[in-house]
Design an enzyme around this catalytic site. Structure first.
Site, PDB file in Angstrom:
ATOM      1  N   SER A  86      -1.644   9.501  -1.350  1.00 31.70           N
ATOM      2  CA  SER A  86      -1.917   8.101  -1.019  1.00 31.70           C
ATOM      3  C   SER A  86      -3.139   7.619  -1.798  1.00 31.70           C
ATOM      4  O   SER A  86      -3.966   8.417  -2.254  1.00 31.70           O
ATOM      5  CB  SER A  86      -2.163   7.945   0.483  1.00 31.70           C
ATOM      6  OG  SER A  86      -3.320   8.655   0.879  1.00 31.70           O
TER       7      SER A  86
ATOM      8  N   ASN B 269      -3.746  12.953   7.044  1.00 31.79           N
ATOM      9  CA  ASN B 269      -3.734  12.578   5.630  1.00 31.79           C
ATOM     10  C   ASN B 269      -2.323  12.681   5.052  1.00 31.79           C
ATOM     11  O   ASN B 269      -1.550  13.547   5.424  1.00 31.79           O
ATOM     12  CB  ASN B 269      -4.658  13.504   4.843  1.00 31.79           C
ATOM     13  CG  ASN B 269      -6.101  13.403   5.316  1.00 31.79           C
ATOM     14  OD1 ASN B 269      -6.838  12.534   4.909  1.00 31.79           O
ATOM     15  ND2 ASN B 269      -6.491  14.307   6.210  1.00 31.79           N
TER      16      ASN B 269
ATOM     17  N   LYS C 265      -8.231   9.932  12.658  1.00 31.51           N
ATOM     18  CA  LYS C 265      -9.668   9.630  12.684  1.00 31.51           C
ATOM     19  C   LYS C 265     -10.036   8.722  13.859  1.00 31.51           C
ATOM     20  O   LYS C 265     -11.215   8.510  14.139  1.00 31.51           O
ATOM     21  CB  LYS C 265     -10.089   8.990  11.362  1.00 31.51           C
ATOM     22  CG  LYS C 265      -9.994   9.962  10.185  1.00 31.51           C
ATOM     23  CD  LYS C 265     -10.291   9.288   8.867  1.00 31.51           C
ATOM     24  CE  LYS C 265     -10.260  10.299   7.726  1.00 31.51           C
ATOM     25  NZ  LYS C 265      -8.941  10.954   7.555  1.00 31.51           N
TER      26      LYS C 265
ATOM     27  N   GLY D  13       0.811  -1.222   0.000  1.00 26.76           N
ATOM     28  CA  GLY D  13       0.000   0.000   0.000  1.00 26.76           C
ATOM     29  C   GLY D  13       0.840   1.265   0.000  1.00 26.76           C
ATOM     30  O   GLY D  13       2.074   1.223  -0.057  1.00 26.76           O
TER      31      GLY D  13
END
Length: 622
Positions: A458, A454, A417, A299
């Site tokens: 990505s 963030n 988050k 990822g």
């Protein structure tokens, strides 16, 4: 291969040609000096006897010239890119050549006119310079007459600016003509850099673009801070000019400033921060010669972790990912970049407890970086059971195996988050943090989490989305005019994750300083401008409303966590509230049946674990 051989053969031939030319030129300069001295009367020159004396000096003059020119490397210089240093070498070599001839004439009483040596020197220097710089003079002429060049403003009259001006004037690649220069240094304003006037400071940017009909702006400020660059670029955006920039300070260090490294200003230049400093020795100290496992290694964050870990010479790097395409790409990249790296790439899911246990039993990793997770907020609102299975139980499986098989350290990649979560994804990551806390209290393995916001570029993040929307002509969709987010580049975030890992003693939640928050509406409009369009004229900005579970702003700390500094000013330690082992395991036992639970039952169970979970907006919108 054939071309290289031909080039090797051509080189000595070119040197011989240059030697022959220099031998001819030095004697031609001498004859021209004598001929000029006698006012172009050849027969008077012959009658004077000086022509015979000149002939007796030709051999020593030729030999001295070739020897001195060789010593001054005038036969091994790349003259296409020669500058002031090479010019000074030519002048010095010519002076020494003529001086050697003069000394020879004095010793052997060879009489010549007093003005001869000086006139010969002037003719000689001129001829050698014209021959050596012919290529460059030709390129200057053709680049300014044969090409349609963009009228360009240069921002920065420092060393980089000087190099850029010279390169743009002389390079065959140049499509730019510098017409004015901007610099905030009052001492430089009003002066000229390579014949181009420094017209003023940043306050003159918009005015000068109109006055000089500027089409393109080049920002040559590699040593400026990120804030200074952002301020300058924001002013430049008020013009209709295309904005270009030099990538960074490394050009100055390596002497690599050239026009081919000038690139378009990207959104990262507007969101960037000053360069992050990390302690390489601390990172290397706990990674070198260790077996390192990265889950989710294909990822965005996981692959960058693999890139940076590879630099520190691990004993073995194991990449574990469910998505084979991503895993294959990072595998090929690392094999090219680090051919000596002991690399193992495995396909599998962190949900599969047996697969995870088999991996740990076989490879016995010393360090574990757990980046595998579902992270898309709206998707997880629609499939909350998947967030629980992958994020929560995936983390539990990896953490349990790390403890059972004696890993030294496990680092969980968490998110802002997870703080006062308003969505299932954030709540699931908060549960992952609770698992890490619980495992740390009941294991010899050091368990820590790193929490950040963030990351630019990505997979699935807002910037790639905006780029695609702009490419398709819009509209660019923003959920709310006032929504703000924290941003950091992927390499920066990962380097801080690795640094935080070196500080870990177990049980900490490391919080990364994300810098100033960015208004997403401003981000969208800046990206439209950087693409050469006018917001709401060429490309429309639409506000679609907050999505289920989405906040206007994110937080990095719970009110109860407090904060503690680390040796790195951008890394802090939060002290989270904990849940007892028995209570947490009891809840996890219930969540094993997440797929069979209704949405409300599942959310209520999450509430019972993550007390600060507030999903009222999600419930109303869903």
């Amino acid at each position: 291969m054939k071309q290289n051989k031909m080039k090797k053969r051509a080189k000595p031939i070119l040197i011989l040609i240059m030697i022959a030319i220099d031998a001819f030129v030095v004697n031609l300069a001498g004859f021209a000096a004598l001929f000029t001295r006698f006012e172009f009367e050849y027969f008077v020159l012959v009658a004077s006897g000086f022509l015979d004396n000149f002939k007796s000096l030709m051999l020593i003059s030729t030999a001295a010239t070739i020897l001195i020119f060789a010593l001054f490397r005038l036969y091994s210089t790349v003259w296409a890119y020669a500058g002031v240093g090479e010019l000074l070498r030519i002048i010095t070599a010519c002076i020494l050549s003529v001086s050697a001839e003069m000394i020879y004439a004095f010793i052997f009483h060879i009489r010549m006119p007093r003005s001869y040596m000086l006139m010969k020197l002037l003719f000689f220097i001129t001829a050698v310079c014209v021959i050596r710089f012919a290529n460059r003079i030709t390129r200057m002429f053709t680049s300014t007459t044969l090409k349609k060049q963009k009228r360009t403003m240069l921002i920065g009259a420092g060393r980089s600016g000087d190099v850029v001006v010279r390169e743009l004037k002389n390079s065959v690649y140049s499509e730019n003509k510098i017409v004015c220069i901007i610099d905030d240094d009052k001492m430089k304003q009003g002066r000229f850099l390579n014949g181009i006037k420094v017209v003023g400071g940043r306050e003159k940017i918009v005015e000068s673009c109109e006055k000089y009909n500027v089409e393109e702006i080049i920002v040559a400020m590699p040593t400026a801070t990120a804030l200074q660059k952002r301020e300058i670029i924001n002013i430049c955006q008020k013009t209709n000019c295309q904005i270009m920039t030099l990538p960074g300070i490394y050009q100055l260090a390596n002497g690599e400033v050239d026009i081919q490294k000038i690139r378009k200003v990207d959104v990262e230049d507007l969101l960037g921060r000053d360069s992050i400093r990390i302690n390489l020795d601390e990172i290397s100290g706990y990674i070198k010669n260790k077996t390192v496992l990265v889950t989710g290694g294909g990822g965005s964050i996981g692959s960058e972790l693999c890139r940076q870990i590879s630099k520190y010479e691990p004993k073995e790097l194991i990449i574990f990912d469910i998505y084979e395409n991503n895993a294959y790409q990072i595998q090929q990249e690392l094999r090219r970049s680090y051919p000596d790296l002991n690399l193992t790439v495995l396909i599998g899911s962190v949900r599969d407890r047996e697969r995870v246990n088999d991996l740990f039993a076989k490879y016995r990793p010393d360090l574990v970086f757990h980046a595998a997770a579902h992270k898309h907020v709206p998707l997880m609102e629609d499939s909350p059971a998947e967030a629980i299975k992958n994020n929560v139980f995936g983390t539990f499986n990896v953490a349990t195996a790390a403890s059972e098989y004696g890993a030294e350290k496990m680092v969980l990649i968490s998110t802002d988050k997870a703080v006062n979560p308003t969505n299932v994804m954030g709540a699931s990551k908060r549960m992952c943090e609770l698992i890490i806390e619980m495992m740390n209290d009941n294991s010899d393995t050091e368990f820590v989490a790193v929490r950040f916001g963030n990351v630019l570029g990505s997979n699935g993040s807002v910037i790639p989305l905006f780029k695609k929307q702009i490419e398709h002509g819009g509209p660019v969709t923003v959920t709310h005019k006032d929504i703000i987010r924290y941003f950091m580049t992927i390499p920066e975030a990962v380097s801080l994750v690795l640094q935080a890992g070196s500080y870990a003693k177990g049980g900490e939640i490391f919080v990364l300083d994300m810098g100033d928050p960015v208004r997403i509406d401003d981000l969208a409009r800046n990206m439209i401008k950087l693409s050469g369009f006018e917001p709401d004229v060429d490309i429309k900005v639409e506000y679609t409303g907050l999505r289920p579970g989405e906040k206007l702003f994110e937080e990095l700390l719970l009110n109860t966590e407090g904060i503690e500094k680390t040796p790195n000013d951008l890394i802090f330690i939060g002290h989270p509230s904990k849940v007892s082992k028995e209570e947490l395991l009891s809840h996890l036992d219930v969540l094993k049946n997440a797929e069979k639970m209704t949405q409300d039952e599942l959310r209520n169970e999450i509430h019972s674990i993550v007390k600060e979970f507030n999903d009222e907006n999600a419930r109303v919108t869903a």
